[in-house]
Design a protein around this motif. Sequence first.
Motif, mmCIF file in Angstrom:
data_model
loop_
_atom_site.group_PDB
_atom_site.id
_atom_site.type_symbol
_atom_site.label_atom_id
_atom_site.label_comp_id
_atom_site.label_asym_id
_atom_site.label_seq_id
_atom_site.Cartn_x
_atom_site.Cartn_y
_atom_site.Cartn_z
ATOM 1 N N SER A 28 0.290 0.856 5.560
ATOM 2 C CA SER A 28 -0.060 -0.564 5.575
ATOM 3 C C SER A 28 -1.464 -0.763 4.993
ATOM 4 O O SER A 28 -1.717 -1.707 4.240
ATOM 5 N N ALA A 29 -2.385 0.169 5.334
ATOM 6 C CA ALA A 29 -3.749 0.087 4.806
ATOM 7 C C ALA A 29 -3.739 0.239 3.281
ATOM 8 O O ALA A 29 -4.419 -0.507 2.563
ATOM 9 N N ILE A 30 -2.900 1.195 2.803
ATOM 10 C CA ILE A 30 -2.825 1.415 1.347
ATOM 11 C C ILE A 30 -2.227 0.178 0.666
ATOM 12 O O ILE A 30 -2.707 -0.255 -0.390
ATOM 13 N N SER A 31 -1.205 -0.401 1.274
ATOM 14 C CA SER A 31 -0.594 -1.583 0.638
ATOM 15 C C SER A 31 -1.581 -2.754 0.598
ATOM 16 O O SER A 31 -1.606 -3.519 -0.371
ATOM 17 N N SER A 32 -2.431 -2.864 1.630
ATOM 18 C CA SER A 32 -3.462 -3.911 1.590
ATOM 19 C C SER A 32 -4.432 -3.659 0.438
ATOM 20 O O SER A 32 -4.802 -4.577 -0.299
ATOM 21 N N LEU A 33 -4.813 -2.388 0.293
ATOM 22 C CA LEU A 33 -5.734 -2.015 -0.793
ATOM 23 C C LEU A 33 -5.108 -2.354 -2.148
ATOM 24 O O LEU A 33 -5.763 -2.922 -3.034
ATOM 25 N N VAL A 34 -3.807 -2.026 -2.292
ATOM 26 C CA VAL A 34 -3.104 -2.289 -3.556
ATOM 27 C C VAL A 34 -3.054 -3.800 -3.819
ATOM 28 O O VAL A 34 -3.246 -4.253 -4.957
ATOM 29 N N LEU A 35 -2.834 -4.587 -2.749
ATOM 30 C CA LEU A 35 -2.780 -6.051 -2.911
ATOM 31 C C LEU A 35 -4.116 -6.601 -3.427
ATOM 32 O O LEU A 35 -4.155 -7.412 -4.359
ATOM 33 N N TYR A 36 -5.208 -6.152 -2.802
ATOM 34 C CA TYR A 36 -6.530 -6.616 -3.251
ATOM 35 C C TYR A 36 -6.806 -6.141 -4.686
ATOM 36 O O TYR A 36 -7.349 -6.883 -5.505
ATOM 37 N N ALA A 37 -6.401 -4.873 -4.989
ATOM 38 C CA ALA A 37 -6.614 -4.338 -6.342
ATOM 39 C C ALA A 37 -5.809 -5.147 -7.356
ATOM 40 O O ALA A 37 -6.289 -5.463 -8.457
ATOM 41 N N GLY A 38 -4.556 -5.508 -6.971
ATOM 42 C CA GLY A 38 -3.697 -6.302 -7.853
ATOM 43 C C GLY A 38 -4.326 -7.658 -8.139
ATOM 44 O O GLY A 38 -4.378 -8.103 -9.304
#
Lengths: 263, 235
Positions: A28-38
């Motif tokens: 979940s933490a990685i997906s949040s990071l990916v969302l912000y990066a996106g």
Amino acid sequence: MKKIKKLFNIFGVQLYLELKLQIRYVNSAISSLVLYAGAFLIVIFFTNPAQLGQAYGTKQGVLFTIVGFLFWSIGIASLGGCSNGVETDERTGLLESETQSLFPLWVLYFIQTLAENLFVWIYLLIIGLVASFFSMFTVAELLKAILLTFAFSLISNLGMFGIGMIFASGSIRFKRMGQWATILQALLLMLSNVYFPVYNAFQEVIPYVGGIEIVRQIFLGHGVSLSKLMLFIVVNVIWFLLGILIFNYCIKKERKNGSFDAF
Amino acid sequence: MAIVFDQVKKNYGKKPVLHDINIKIPLEPTVIGLVGPNGVGKSTMLRLLAGVLEPTKGTIRNDQTKGSYFKWACLHTSFVASGERGLMYRLNTLENGMYFSSLKGISTKRTENNIRKMAQDFNFSNELNTFFQNLSTGLKKKAAILVGAAMGTEVLLLDEPSNGLDIAAQEDLASFILDLKNKNGNIIFISSHDTQMLSGVVDHYLFLRDGQIEKNIEHKMAENDLISEYRGIYK
């Protein structure tokens, strides 16, 4: 004094539990990071940072876009954190137990938002460091931007939290409001000065708009305009107080005429 | 010391749920059972006692304190909701205890010790580190009751606590409630339809009907007596 100690204890517990959740649910933490990066990549590649730089008479267009992106990201984290938090807590039956707290509910959500935001800052720092690796700007410039944004977002997050509280009030009254908060977050990106300079005085009512402008002026070496700073503070204090007033009113009304149960 | 309901009326919107509630409940170690068919206002009564809800009309007060009942109730009562609700799904029981005790300004260490100690009596020690979302329905109920009880407040409010519990767990619950009353001196309010559990633990019954207290029986009852009393009131 005892009450302040208890308040700090709540913050410490929130931070500790948030850290545990981040480690426990690393996906979940990685997906949040990916969302912000996106979101960051969209802002960089679908806007024109050079044009933004031109408007300010500098070649720092990318860095100026980053400043806007940081303010927006941390702002929507504050807005979404409290509006989604209240909605989820009401659905899972936590809200009625939280009502039994020593402190008003808005204080709990404010502390919770502060704790969650610290982790958002870690994501943003990681994204910024990766971006600086690709030579868009130096690490020193990035750290300066992050520090300045961090300092001024302490003010702009008050306003964003206030708007979040208004949505949270809607969740209590009309139940599901999460999708409207998401729409507003996207609208704010388009309507604010993330990748444009301020072009309309009405934009100043968006809590973080003044903060972005102040930080960009500091980078240009123009210092902080007292009138801009005052306007920035006033706008945020108004949103903050308005949000708390509306939220407290809705909670009082729910306690008097509702049940916290019929979600 | 007593909790006093004075002409209490409670509506959900325009729908009346409770009305004309006048009662004085002494705060002494007792188990009080709220009994009645679905929808008579048992859970609402518990929420009013917890300070989670406010009366639409009338007042609730503690006859020995001057401040608002809500402030008193926040510090001196713990409410455990019915169903699989009320705790954070991604945290275990100890972490939930830590969270809720911090909100009440209670020592998190003391709460943890309480949970560990009570978990032994409640046959829950092996589940203390299981996330709430991974517990079965009955164990979720046990976890919520443990967290509520571990706050160490004078008053514990349990909404349908035996729902979802198997026979052994129901027996654990009954002896757990009696221990809270006898060893800790708690006042426990229970809303339930479980006549076996109620007759085993309750000292004082409040029968609710059409949003009012129909009958107030201040003594224990055997299960058969409770059932016939119930049938007599709600026939």
